[in-house]
Design an enzyme around this catalytic site. Structure first.
Site, mmCIF file in Angstrom:
data_model
loop_
_atom_site.group_PDB
_atom_site.id
_atom_site.type_symbol
_atom_site.label_atom_id
_atom_site.label_comp_id
_atom_site.label_asym_id
_atom_site.label_seq_id
_atom_site.Cartn_x
_atom_site.Cartn_y
_atom_site.Cartn_z
ATOM 1 N N SER A 1 8.830 74.030 -1.211
ATOM 2 C CA SER A 1 9.198 74.797 -0.022
ATOM 3 C C SER A 1 8.061 75.679 0.452
ATOM 4 O O SER A 1 7.564 76.515 -0.298
ATOM 5 C CB SER A 1 10.383 75.727 -0.323
ATOM 6 O OG SER A 1 11.505 74.990 -0.672
ATOM 7 N N HIS B 1 10.808 71.344 4.947
ATOM 8 C CA HIS B 1 10.310 70.140 4.282
ATOM 9 C C HIS B 1 10.096 69.059 5.322
ATOM 10 O O HIS B 1 10.975 68.770 6.116
ATOM 11 C CB HIS B 1 11.319 69.631 3.247
ATOM 12 C CG HIS B 1 11.538 70.555 2.107
ATOM 13 N ND1 HIS B 1 10.904 70.410 0.903
ATOM 14 C CD2 HIS B 1 12.305 71.638 1.990
ATOM 15 C CE1 HIS B 1 11.274 71.386 0.090
ATOM 16 N NE2 HIS B 1 12.133 72.150 0.725
ATOM 17 N N HIS C 1 15.860 66.884 -3.425
ATOM 18 C CA HIS C 1 16.530 67.809 -4.329
ATOM 19 C C HIS C 1 17.889 67.249 -4.757
ATOM 20 O O HIS C 1 18.586 66.610 -3.978
ATOM 21 C CB HIS C 1 16.772 69.156 -3.645
ATOM 22 C CG HIS C 1 15.521 69.873 -3.244
ATOM 23 N ND1 HIS C 1 14.923 69.689 -2.040
ATOM 24 C CD2 HIS C 1 14.774 70.786 -3.917
ATOM 25 C CE1 HIS C 1 13.838 70.456 -1.961
ATOM 26 N NE2 HIS C 1 13.722 71.127 -3.088
ATOM 27 N N TYR D 1 20.477 68.993 -5.205
ATOM 28 C CA TYR D 1 21.556 69.652 -4.444
ATOM 29 C C TYR D 1 21.817 69.004 -3.094
ATOM 30 O O TYR D 1 22.834 69.257 -2.466
ATOM 31 C CB TYR D 1 21.289 71.157 -4.276
ATOM 32 C CG TYR D 1 20.067 71.526 -3.466
ATOM 33 C CD1 TYR D 1 20.036 71.352 -2.082
ATOM 34 C CD2 TYR D 1 18.941 72.056 -4.092
ATOM 35 C CE1 TYR D 1 18.902 71.690 -1.356
ATOM 36 C CE2 TYR D 1 17.812 72.395 -3.374
ATOM 37 C CZ TYR D 1 17.796 72.204 -2.000
ATOM 38 O OH TYR D 1 16.688 72.524 -1.283
ATOM 39 N N GLU D 2 20.880 68.179 -2.642
ATOM 40 C CA GLU D 2 21.109 67.480 -1.368
ATOM 41 C C GLU D 2 22.119 66.345 -1.540
ATOM 42 O O GLU D 2 22.578 65.771 -0.561
ATOM 43 C CB GLU D 2 19.788 66.911 -0.834
ATOM 44 C CG GLU D 2 18.800 67.980 -0.399
ATOM 45 C CD GLU D 2 17.457 67.387 0.013
ATOM 46 O OE1 GLU D 2 17.344 67.006 1.183
ATOM 47 O OE2 GLU D 2 16.549 67.303 -0.827
ATOM 48 N N ALA E 1 8.755 76.776 -5.036
ATOM 49 C CA ALA E 1 9.044 78.189 -4.839
ATOM 50 C C ALA E 1 10.121 78.540 -5.854
ATOM 51 O O ALA E 1 11.026 77.736 -6.096
ATOM 52 C CB ALA E 1 9.537 78.436 -3.427
ATOM 53 N N MET F 1 15.216 75.216 -8.043
ATOM 54 C CA MET F 1 16.185 74.121 -7.901
ATOM 55 C C MET F 1 15.504 72.753 -7.873
ATOM 56 O O MET F 1 16.016 71.812 -7.258
ATOM 57 C CB MET F 1 16.981 74.321 -6.602
ATOM 58 C CG MET F 1 17.629 75.689 -6.474
ATOM 59 S SD MET F 1 18.384 75.891 -4.861
ATOM 60 C CE MET F 1 18.795 77.663 -4.903
ATOM 61 N N SER F 2 14.368 72.646 -8.549
ATOM 62 C CA SER F 2 13.639 71.365 -8.484
ATOM 63 C C SER F 2 12.823 71.179 -9.751
ATOM 64 O O SER F 2 13.149 71.725 -10.796
ATOM 65 C CB SER F 2 12.710 71.382 -7.265
ATOM 66 O OG SER F 2 11.686 72.349 -7.422
ATOM 67 N N ASN G 1 10.469 85.373 -4.482
ATOM 68 C CA ASN G 1 11.410 86.503 -4.451
ATOM 69 C C ASN G 1 11.747 86.870 -5.888
ATOM 70 O O ASN G 1 11.526 86.065 -6.787
ATOM 71 C CB ASN G 1 12.702 86.080 -3.724
ATOM 72 C CG ASN G 1 13.342 84.851 -4.383
ATOM 73 O OD1 ASN G 1 12.922 83.711 -4.113
ATOM 74 N ND2 ASN G 1 14.307 85.068 -5.245
ATOM 75 N N HIS H 1 16.889 82.058 2.254
ATOM 76 C CA HIS H 1 15.888 80.990 2.299
ATOM 77 C C HIS H 1 14.700 81.425 3.167
ATOM 78 O O HIS H 1 13.560 81.075 2.892
ATOM 79 C CB HIS H 1 16.520 79.701 2.837
ATOM 80 C CG HIS H 1 15.604 78.515 2.823
ATOM 81 N ND1 HIS H 1 15.026 78.025 1.668
ATOM 82 C CD2 HIS H 1 15.141 77.717 3.823
ATOM 83 C CE1 HIS H 1 14.265 76.983 1.963
ATOM 84 N NE2 HIS H 1 14.315 76.777 3.267
HETATM 85 N N1 HPA Z 1 16.703 80.994 -7.314
HETATM 86 C C1 HPA Z 1 16.702 79.648 -7.293
HETATM 87 N N2 HPA Z 1 15.841 78.929 -6.585
HETATM 88 C C2 HPA Z 1 14.919 79.594 -5.874
HETATM 89 C C3 HPA Z 1 14.860 80.982 -5.846
HETATM 90 C C4 HPA Z 1 15.804 81.726 -6.617
HETATM 91 O O1 HPA Z 1 15.813 82.972 -6.661
HETATM 92 N N3 HPA Z 1 13.821 81.328 -5.040
HETATM 93 C C5 HPA Z 1 13.276 80.160 -4.593
HETATM 94 N N4 HPA Z 1 13.936 79.114 -5.093
#
Ligand code: HPA
Length: 273
Positions: free
Chosen positions: A29, A60, A82, A84-85, A112, A210-211, A234, A246
């Site tokens: 990302s 993406h 991903h 989750y998709e 990320a 998440m990847s 973050n 996001h």
């Molecule tokens: N959690 C999960 N996935 C993420 C995060 C997070 O805080 N930041 C970027 N991808």
């Protein structure tokens, strides 16, 4: 069937390119800009490639960029698939199988991630030392094709030690402060609760995303050596008293773009053949 699909995708890509890539780049990302720097490039949208799934998340692009970067023949995924998709683990990791078929020996995986380790700051880059598969699934479940890799693959050095050393040397050369730590792969798409983040910290995680985990497992299965870099976009939930979005993830990755680009390019330039 699976092997045939890999071969068909690989043959299709081979028919479009002049040189065989040796380094694969999976760009997470907000980090896809790296692919814009690839020269003499061939760009192939995922939708054109036989058996490739389609990417759906904003931020993406969904294409392969193949060409030269810092004197290396690279193949970059600008956008990844991903879990989750709704893709299954085999779909998520299909491009890694195709990279192997194309001759890729080294894979740089980027993402990320939320910082779990409280000494981290948003904008930090983290060299991934190891991971925790917290997705409750594995891309290696099902009948094993011995031609693709062993039934019970070793994961004790999922992230290549020499590449980790190499990454630290690059960071030093560039005077770049980098972190190192354990990446936890969650399914998403919801960000974690504060309680979950405390649990992940207790488990030994330094960052959560998440990847990455599925692709790294398949790369190891296939005998590809892996380097992983997280951009801490973050602090994970519950650490700061603010909600996660996001947009924040994309904003922070944009801010560290230059550091990230310089880092990956230096590692490529100095990568032992
Ligand atoms: N959690 C999960 N996935 C993420 C995060 C997070 O805080 N930041 C970027 N991808």
């Amino acid at each position: 069937m699976y092997q045939l699909n890999i071969k068909e995708a690989s043959d299709f890509i081979t028919s479009k390119i002049k040189q065989q890539p040796s380094v694969g780049l999976i760009l997470g990302s907000g980090l896809g800009v790296l692919a814009d720097e690839i020269e003499q490039e061939t760009t192939i949208p995922y939708t054109d490639i036989p058996h490739f799934p389609e990417s759906t998340v904003s931020g993406h692009k969904g294409q392969l960029v193949i060409g030269e970067l810092e004197g290396r023949q690279v193949i970059a995924m600008q956008g990844r698939f991903h879990y989750y998709e709704g893709y299954d683990m085999k779909q998520v990791t299909f491009p890694v199988r195709v990279m192997k078929e194309l001759g890729v020996e080294t894979l740089f995986v980027t993402n990320a991630a939320g910082g779990i380790n409280e000494t981290f700051k948003p904008g930090n880059l983290m060299i991934i030392s190891d991971h925790i598969n917290n997705m409750g699934d594995s891309p290696l479940i099902g009948p094993n094709d011995e031609e693709l890799g062993p039934r019970f693959p070793d994961m004790s050095e999922a992230y290549d030690r020499d590449l980790i050393k190499h990454a630290h040397q690059s960071a030093e050369r560039l005077n770049l402060q980098v972190q190192q730590g354990v990446y936890v792969g969650n399914t998403g798409p919801a960000y974690e609760t504060g309680a979950e983040v405390r649990m992940l910290r207790t488990m030994g995680g330094d960052a959560v995303g998440m990847s990455t985990v599925p692709e790294v497992m398949v790369a190891n299965h296939a005998g590809i050596r892996v380097l992983g870099i997280s951009c801490i976009s973050n602090m994970a939930a519950g650490i700061l008293d603010q909600p996660l979005t996001h947009d924040e993830v994309i904003e922070t990755t944009a801010q560290v773009r230059e550091d990230f680009l310089g880092f990956v390019k230096d590692m490529l330039k100095t990568l032992p053949a």
